[in-house]
Design a protein around this motif. Sequence first.
Motif, short mmCIF file in Angstrom:
data_model
loop_
_atom_site.label_atom_id
_atom_site.label_comp_id
_atom_site.label_asym_id
_atom_site.label_seq_id
_atom_site.Cartn_x
_atom_site.Cartn_y
_atom_site.Cartn_z
N VAL A 108 -22.91 -43.08 -37.88
CA VAL A 108 -24.12 -43.64 -37.29
C VAL A 108 -23.84 -45.10 -36.97
O VAL A 108 -24.19 -46.01 -37.72
N GLU A 109 -23.15 -45.30 -35.86
CA GLU A 109 -22.80 -46.64 -35.43
C GLU A 109 -22.95 -46.71 -33.90
O GLU A 109 -23.10 -45.70 -33.23
N LYS A 110 -22.90 -47.93 -33.39
CA LYS A 110 -23.25 -48.17 -31.99
C LYS A 110 -22.38 -47.37 -31.02
O LYS A 110 -22.90 -46.75 -30.09
N ARG A 111 -21.09 -47.40 -31.21
CA ARG A 111 -20.20 -46.75 -30.26
C ARG A 111 -20.50 -45.26 -30.14
O ARG A 111 -20.60 -44.71 -29.04
N THR B 25 -36.25 -59.04 -40.09
CA THR B 25 -35.74 -58.02 -41.01
C THR B 25 -34.21 -57.98 -41.15
O THR B 25 -33.71 -57.42 -42.12
N SER B 26 -33.48 -58.55 -40.22
CA SER B 26 -32.03 -58.34 -40.19
C SER B 26 -31.29 -58.99 -41.35
O SER B 26 -30.16 -58.60 -41.65
N ARG B 27 -31.91 -59.96 -42.00
CA ARG B 27 -31.23 -60.66 -43.09
C ARG B 27 -31.87 -60.41 -44.44
O ARG B 27 -31.68 -61.18 -45.38
N THR B 28 -32.65 -59.35 -44.55
CA THR B 28 -33.31 -59.03 -45.81
C THR B 28 -32.79 -57.71 -46.35
O THR B 28 -32.26 -56.88 -45.61
N ASP C 8 -23.44 -51.11 -37.68
CA ASP C 8 -23.87 -52.11 -36.69
C ASP C 8 -25.15 -51.69 -35.98
O ASP C 8 -25.40 -52.10 -34.84
N LEU C 9 -25.98 -50.90 -36.67
CA LEU C 9 -27.26 -50.46 -36.11
C LEU C 9 -28.39 -50.78 -37.06
O LEU C 9 -28.22 -50.82 -38.29
N ASP D 154 -28.91 -52.90 -31.94
CA ASP D 154 -27.58 -53.19 -32.46
C ASP D 154 -27.65 -54.42 -33.35
O ASP D 154 -28.73 -54.98 -33.57
N ASN D 155 -26.52 -54.85 -33.87
CA ASN D 155 -26.56 -55.96 -34.84
C ASN D 155 -26.75 -57.32 -34.19
O ASN D 155 -26.73 -58.34 -34.87
N ASP D 156 -26.95 -57.34 -32.88
CA ASP D 156 -27.37 -58.56 -32.18
C ASP D 156 -28.85 -58.50 -31.78
O ASP D 156 -29.33 -59.40 -31.09
N GLY D 157 -29.52 -57.44 -32.17
CA GLY D 157 -30.94 -57.30 -31.85
C GLY D 157 -31.21 -56.72 -30.47
O GLY D 157 -32.34 -56.76 -30.00
N ARG D 158 -30.19 -56.15 -29.81
CA ARG D 158 -30.38 -55.57 -28.48
C ARG D 158 -30.79 -54.11 -28.60
O ARG D 158 -30.25 -53.36 -29.41
#
Length: 212
Positions: A142-145, A85-88, A107-108, A53-57
């Motif tokens: 294609v999102e977390k929920r 990778t999350s900020r590139t 958010d994935l 997810d967008n927190d790296g979990r």
Amino acid sequence: MQRPEAWPRPHPGEGAAAAQAGGPAPPARAGEPSGLRLQEPSLYTIKAVFILDNDGRRLLAKYYDDTFPSMKEQMVFEKNVFNKTSRTESEIAFFGGMTIVYKNSIDLFLYVVGSSYENELMLMSVLTCLFESLNHMLRKNVEKRWLLENMDGAFLVLDEIVDGGVILESDPQQVIQKVNFRADDGSLTEQSVAQVSLLRLILLVWNFLPWR
């Protein structure tokens, strides 16, 4: 002369095991400089696939060799990859001697990991197939929920694309047809749903462990 794709394709770790056991290394080919060997191609292309997810979990993950034998090592690797990778804006990264292709969707973060010598286009074909298959299955969400609510189907999709590190399919339409057939045929049993629920519980507990 044999074409490269017809060479014997060893299982990951066979070469290293032979070296540790003192077995003879394969002979160098004519014209090869001493000490310089090209990596022979292998069917075992994929080392890991995971979605964060967008927190790296971790939400979904499968590892296909023993590079990271424990869950703790896998989670540390995933967190390091996410931080890199999350900020590139790039879609390819090289980390820890591995080639990683990735894609962000709402958010994935979706990742496909291969060895340093793997063809990035081949890894990208797996990533694209995974994303488009999930896109179809989740009806373009294609999102977390939606992923969490359809985790059983997501694992089926991944299993149709990669099996034991070997790429089975790169056509999303074929993947969806096979997944639908398995679901209609009763392959998606109550047991498989229970296994996914147990995995979710384990990951939830892991994320809140105080020593992480």
